[in-house]
Design a protein around this motif. Sequence first.
Motif, mmCIF file in Angstrom:
data_model
loop_
_atom_site.group_PDB
_atom_site.id
_atom_site.type_symbol
_atom_site.label_atom_id
_atom_site.label_comp_id
_atom_site.label_asym_id
_atom_site.label_seq_id
_atom_site.Cartn_x
_atom_site.Cartn_y
_atom_site.Cartn_z
ATOM 1 N N GLY A 1 0.908 -1.281 0.010
ATOM 2 C CA GLY A 1 -0.230 -0.003 -0.105
ATOM 3 C C GLY A 1 0.869 1.169 0.033
ATOM 4 N N HIS A 2 0.262 2.240 0.595
ATOM 5 C CA HIS A 2 0.884 3.540 0.443
ATOM 6 C C HIS A 2 1.753 4.010 1.557
ATOM 7 N N ASN A 3 1.590 3.287 2.731
ATOM 8 C CA ASN A 3 2.489 3.713 3.873
ATOM 9 C C ASN A 3 3.225 2.815 4.465
ATOM 10 N N ARG A 4 2.924 1.379 4.336
ATOM 11 C CA ARG A 4 3.555 0.330 4.969
ATOM 12 C C ARG A 4 4.752 0.179 4.575
ATOM 13 N N LEU A 5 5.163 0.412 3.066
ATOM 14 C CA LEU A 5 6.665 0.269 2.715
ATOM 15 C C LEU A 5 7.497 0.910 3.711
ATOM 16 N N LEU A 6 7.103 1.891 4.587
ATOM 17 C CA LEU A 6 8.356 2.469 5.237
ATOM 18 C C LEU A 6 8.641 1.554 6.272
ATOM 19 N N ALA A 7 8.148 0.493 6.709
ATOM 20 C CA ALA A 7 8.511 -0.259 7.765
ATOM 21 C C ALA A 7 8.875 -1.701 7.265
ATOM 22 N N ASP A 8 8.694 -1.744 6.017
ATOM 23 C CA ASP A 8 9.024 -3.140 5.415
ATOM 24 C C ASP A 8 10.298 -3.391 5.398
ATOM 25 N N PRO A 9 11.071 -4.469 5.818
ATOM 26 C CA PRO A 9 12.559 -4.900 5.897
ATOM 27 C C PRO A 9 13.293 -4.631 4.775
ATOM 28 N N ALA A 10 12.608 -5.439 3.724
ATOM 29 C CA ALA A 10 13.460 -5.177 2.439
ATOM 30 C C ALA A 10 13.402 -3.892 1.789
ATOM 31 N N VAL A 11 12.440 -2.937 1.862
ATOM 32 C CA VAL A 11 12.206 -1.351 1.593
ATOM 33 C C VAL A 11 13.391 -0.987 2.099
ATOM 34 N N VAL A 12 13.215 -0.872 3.660
ATOM 35 C CA VAL A 12 14.348 -0.272 4.366
ATOM 36 C C VAL A 12 15.742 -0.557 4.014
ATOM 37 N N THR A 13 15.977 -1.736 3.640
ATOM 38 C CA THR A 13 17.225 -2.226 3.162
ATOM 39 C C THR A 13 17.655 -1.652 1.799
#
Length: 304
Positions: free
Chosen positions: A251-263
């Motif tokens: 979705g729009h916001n949960r990317l910010l907490a996703d481990p792969a996105v953070v990495t």
Amino acid sequence: MPAVPLPIAALAAASYVTPSLVAPVFRRMMLRPRRHVRPPPPALALRAADERLALDEGLVGWRWGRGPKVLLVHGFEGSRAQFGAIIEALVARGFSAVALDAPGHGESAGDELTVVQYVAAIERALAKVGPVHAVVGHSLGGAVSVFSIAEAGGASRVAAISAPSSLKRQLHRFAQAVGLSKRGEAAFIASVEAHVGRPASDFDVRRIAGKVDLPFLVIHDQNDRQVPVAEAARAAHALRGAELIVTQGLGHNRLLADPAVVTAVVDFVSARAPSSPVLWGRRPVGPVGEGPSRENSDSDVGIS
């Protein structure tokens, strides 16, 4: 999308008869953040900042860690707490994370936030805390970060997450979401442009593409109902040196907490290639955001 509240629906209906009278009401609705609104997810545990920064003219920022500085810019009605996972990862990698409270948000002064004010706030923050190695922005904060760096410089790389590439299209989506008539939409956009002092078309990534030649990372989710993924494709196509990662089910916001996105974000800031991207228009080499695709369940609707 949640149903439009009855008073708003009634005002939108009036746009069929008196568009110029209701347009300023929707302009104020668009530009005035609700200070006490529940922050959109992810509202992560965020340890106390190492320093509160008084940046200028009532603007406030927060610093964690020591090292090359990375400026974090939240979206409309967003919060620095949304960057909790990215802040921890940046500090662990040896960076200093500096999160900006945009005007009208957090502890910063103000009761409205236009794109012009947003860009000016980023420029003031960059001037006060610089030199800044990178800027990471979410949603509207990502878009204005790109505009700001293109206009005034101040960082060597930019990551834009869930960001629109055109302000005018975002205004159109807002008008559609609240149910404005075509005449009402035109009057609403004209009211915003008159108030801001610049045409919305000035804030389109295609207008600034030739002004900047920096590494850009663009991350977006296929199921983003707030800002369509096509916005990310347009930005990645227009910006030289841009890389696009498309996730599924975040979705729009949960990317910010996703481990792969953070990495991926921290690797990009560290000038390393993201470790497992899905690249728009290229052969996928692996998913970012594991798990089956699901609809965006983010609760906030608007243009954060």
